[in-house]
Design an enzyme around this catalytic site. Structure first.
Site, short mmCIF file in Angstrom:
data_model
loop_
_atom_site.label_atom_id
_atom_site.label_comp_id
_atom_site.label_asym_id
_atom_site.label_seq_id
_atom_site.Cartn_x
_atom_site.Cartn_y
_atom_site.Cartn_z
N HIS A 254 0.79 -1.23 0.00
CA HIS A 254 0.00 0.00 0.00
C HIS A 254 0.82 1.28 0.00
O HIS A 254 0.30 2.34 -0.29
CB HIS A 254 -0.92 0.04 1.22
N ARG B 114 2.45 -5.91 27.78
CA ARG B 114 2.25 -6.65 29.02
C ARG B 114 2.79 -5.78 30.15
O ARG B 114 4.01 -5.64 30.32
CB ARG B 114 2.98 -8.00 28.94
N CYS C 297 5.64 -13.42 26.17
CA CYS C 297 5.13 -13.51 27.54
C CYS C 297 5.10 -14.98 27.95
O CYS C 297 4.74 -15.84 27.14
CB CYS C 297 3.73 -12.91 27.60
#
Lengths: 553, 553
Positions: free
Chosen positions: B147, B219, B267
């Site tokens: 794009h 997180r 995580c």
């Protein structure tokens, strides 16, 4: 295997070439010196008392000691196991033939030969005593430590029938390139004889933190060389070294601090037999005992290279190649390499070892010097080390390039491209149930069954947990880690862990599947099943250990 | 979670304390400077063109360009995305409300706000365009690189409805300790809002080797601090350092070579939701997108310590503690530690990072400086780094001692003893199928289904193979590793691997279970099932990735 394709004639020629090229000949005098030192080392050895196995060889001897004491007057004088004048001489080959009740059960202890057939019935440990049949009783006494008492040794002398002759060359046969291979303990169960490859009874592995030298699995690719220690010279060459430097055995022993580490070695094909059951693979049909744990002493590789003024941070050095003194029929040595990132970091404890468990390195384990690259597959821990090369590229040996690699289960011998997979270096986390044996009948004590085994992981990753199950993996409990190196770093632990557990079984059950899975410091754990790990060479099976047993009600 | 137990009042008090203790206040001037630099960095950025996704946002814009060209005369002048005089100003909060067709679909590009509702129908990528609804279109254009062409940008201006106001403090609310948290991209799917924890749509992960900053999983354990770069001071203390040394952001940028590494962060709770389905665990209900891959630039920790004259081989230093500037209600910082063996080896590439993917480190990822300990669980890569301590012992923080550890499935909250398990450091090997989604309908092309995903392993172990299956793991074939760092060492590869595969399905099948399992350089691979990995905190799920799909016939 590789060699099995050769005709006997080519093998014989190869052997001649091995001898010519290696330029090492048997020097009787120094071999005797070596043997003396070997025995002195053995005397210094500690009687590691695990206290785990009252019901083992000689347990019965102990209980029968009073009978022995009454007959003491008829026993040969002197130190038990010494050569006794007037007895017949038997060599190890002769002794090894006596390994069943029908042929009489003979064992040796130091220079003594004993016929213990009449004792077997009285042995509380029952069949256990047959593990030593036809060979030396000593490695088993290292395991079942309770036997090492004067009264038991005196008792053993009751069964003396002869002296053990010097049988080192008993198998010698100049037409056979393997004729000069050392004599092995008959308890080692061969996966192949020439080259010799064998594993000990699985059960004994979990009984002792350090595997006795003579029961340590043996994995050879070629005939065993027989270098003289006096003439031994380790060549070092490659990036950062002008020409070829040589170091004698004496140099390695005297010029560098002696470093001792404890490390497990495992064959990449350990537990291959489980893959063979799914679909035939190429390779020795190993059980779960192609692994052992020992202390290794020698010179640290980085100390040796510093002495040779090599800059271990030289970015051009990408691989460290180790060549053995064992040569293939074309004169090319067994060879392997490991990454320089591993080998040239002193914290990775790579050593040039000349001792194993405090004894002179046995011939079957690389006498006089082998590379110990802890945390790395056995195949890279090159024995009878002849040459080290600091290199930009990997070893070009068959075993580095076209063997010891892992593939997707769908890859077969028509589609395999060995270039696509990296050479195995670190091994994945593994555990095995050593006791009870698959298919055996086990007692229930307080609603629980007892199991034990080993666990280990490559790359120095310590075992942090072993989970066990008595229902095929539906429910789990945590095993006790009974023997593990203390205070070692979680990412610098090279030795294995011995674990045990008592797992509840549901009342009324007749058969259960016992399972173990280990977890290492990186929290990697073992895959559930072997099928998705299957590969055409049958390496790298680290699936859950599974043992089916019937329960004694 | 930990904080969720606090009352709103205590949280407010905590926030006041955070502000007081951290001694950092919002300095508008320097924040503006920061924003300017941020934008300059963005302009320098490469238009990474993956060329993988023709069927994505703006794919339609491209095809519709002729219409745009015809209307060019009516478009605002200047550089696309620039603020245009006369348009209404909208802040990000207002934009974020427009994320469905009913509420109109708004997106932003730089300083432009666009209502693309009328375009959605024409978008060849269909629903894909909705990923960007209510937020910036830029991270998706980083992924769907096709794009980034002038004609498409011009086209976009057709849909302009306003300018994006400076909305950095739009959420500000002095009664809420989280009021000063940054504005996030609405495509991030929150697992919790306060503290903010969110993952991007799983599908986008496999489409780009480097995860765009604004779509990188977030997180947090506490409110996001807002240190001023001018006043930022990193404290370093402990063994080998007299008192406390401080380093400014400028010091870190100018006194040390800028080192850039590519590393995935994951995580420990990634894929926890699969454990939750078996039996409820404590923790955020993460899908499989709590992982991302980025370049990180900063000063090498060992360079900084050498400058402070610390001997990195000092055996007294066993752990390196990192404390954040995010404080809990008692004033104690978020903290973690890693072993010195890892952190103090320059070959392990631990850096104090001030850039992410070539941009200034975003606030949600630790602005101005975070620790990057590659190969190690996200939790130890401490954000808003305030202090480094060279220590004999681990961090005493809650998150090091009583969280982020693995246990046997049988351990529950009544029996857990956090002292028994080691703090998670390296993570085990993992892979996930990112596309197709579980439960979706997929086309069969030439008898095959297409899947793709990521694979990664802790400790620097490179992914060497990914196996995939379309029959739940009965038969396998090898995936193609389409994006992987080239020429990195097998044991020093911190980044992930993007893979894809076309797997044959049996004719006539309606439903299949797609499976992936990765193999790393240590030949560790993923366990088959999640049940035996279940643990009360729901961490460390690295079982096979399994996705059930129906087949379009």
């Amino acid at each position: 295997m590789w060699l099995s394709r050769l005709s006997a004639e080519r093998a014989w020629l190869a052997n001649q070439q091995v001898r010519r090229l290696s330029a090492f000949t048997v020097v009787t005098k120094s071999r005797s010196r070596h043997r003396r030192r070997h025995e002195e080392d053995r005397k210094r050895q500690h009687p590691w008392l695990l206290g785990l196995s009252a019901a083992a060889i000689g347990g019965g001897l102990y209980y029968a000691q009073r009978r022995g004491a009454l007959q003491a007057a008829t026993q040969p004088k002197g130190v038990p196991g010494d050569r006794v004048f007037g007895y017949k001489e038997y060599d190890a080959t002769e002794v090894s033939k006596h390994d069943t009740k029908e042929k009489r059960i003979w064992v040796t202890y130091r220079q003594g030969v004993y016929d213990i057939t009449d004792f077997v019935e009285k042995h509380p440990g029952g069949e256990n005593i047959l593990l030593g049949a036809g060979g030396s009783i000593e490695p088993f006494w290292q395991i079942y430590g309770v036997h090492k008492k004067p009264e038991i040794l005196d008792m053993l002398e009751e069964y003396r029938i002869g002296n053990l002759a010097d049988s080192g060359d008993a198998l010698k046969n100049t037409e056979d390139p393997y004729a000069n291979d050392p004599v092995r303990h008959p308890a080692l169960k061969p996966a192949s004889l020439k080259p010799f490859n064998a594993e000990p009874p699985l059960k004994i592995l979990a009984e002792r933190f350090l595997t006795p030298n003579s029961l340590f699995y043996v994995r050879h690719h070629l005939p065993v060389p027989d270098p003289s220690p006096a003439e031994y010279a380790l060549e070092v060459e490659g990036i950062g070294i002008e020409g070829t430097k040589t170091l004698t055995l004496e140099d390695l022993k005297t010029k560098f601090p002696k470093v001792t580490i404890t490390a497990a070695l495992q064959c990449a094909g350990n537990r291959r037999s489980e893959q063979n059951k799914i679909k035939k693979v190429k390779g020795l049909d190993w059980g779960a005992a192609a692994i052992g744990n020992a202390t290794w002493s020698g010179a640290r590789l980085t100390d040796v290279l510093a002495y040779l003024r090599v800059d271990c941070n030289d970015p051009r050095i990408q691989h460290v190649i180790f060549d053995g003194l064992d040569l293939d029929p074309t004169g090319k040595p067994y060879g392997a390499s490991v990454t320089a990132r591993r080998a040239l970091n002193p914290g990775n404890d790579v050593i040039l070892a000349y001792e194993m468990n405090g004894e002179t390195l046995p011939r079957d384990h690389g006498y006089p010097v082998r590379a110990i690259v802890p945390g790395v597959v056995g195949a890279r821990n090159v024995k009878w080390l002849g040459r080290i090369v600091l290199s930009e590229i990997e070893s070009d040996s068959h075993w580095q390039q076209n063997d010891y690699k892992g593939f997707c289960p769908s890859v077969d011998w028509d589609t395999v491209d060995f270039k696509k997979a990296p050479a195995i270096e670190e091994l994945p986390v593994v555990s095995s149930i050593c006791d009870p044996a698959d298919g055996s009948e086990v007692p229930i004590v307080d609603g629980k069954v007892f199991l034990r085994g080993y666990a280990w992981s490559g790359g120095g990753r310590k075992i942090v947990r072993v989970d066990v199950s008595a229902d095929g993996g539906k429910t789990w409990c945590e095993a006790e880690l009974v023997e593990q190196e203390k205070n070692t770093h979680h990412f610098r632990t090279w030795s294995w862990t011995i674990w045990q557990a008592r797992v509840p079984v549901k009342p009324g059950q007749k058969e259960v599947e016992l399972v173990s899975k280990a977890v290492d410091a990186s929290y990697n754990s073992q895959p559930d099943t072997v099928e998705p790990l299957w590969n055409l060479r049958g390496v790298l099976n680290n699936s859950w250990s599974r043992v089916k047993v019937t329960l004694k009600s």
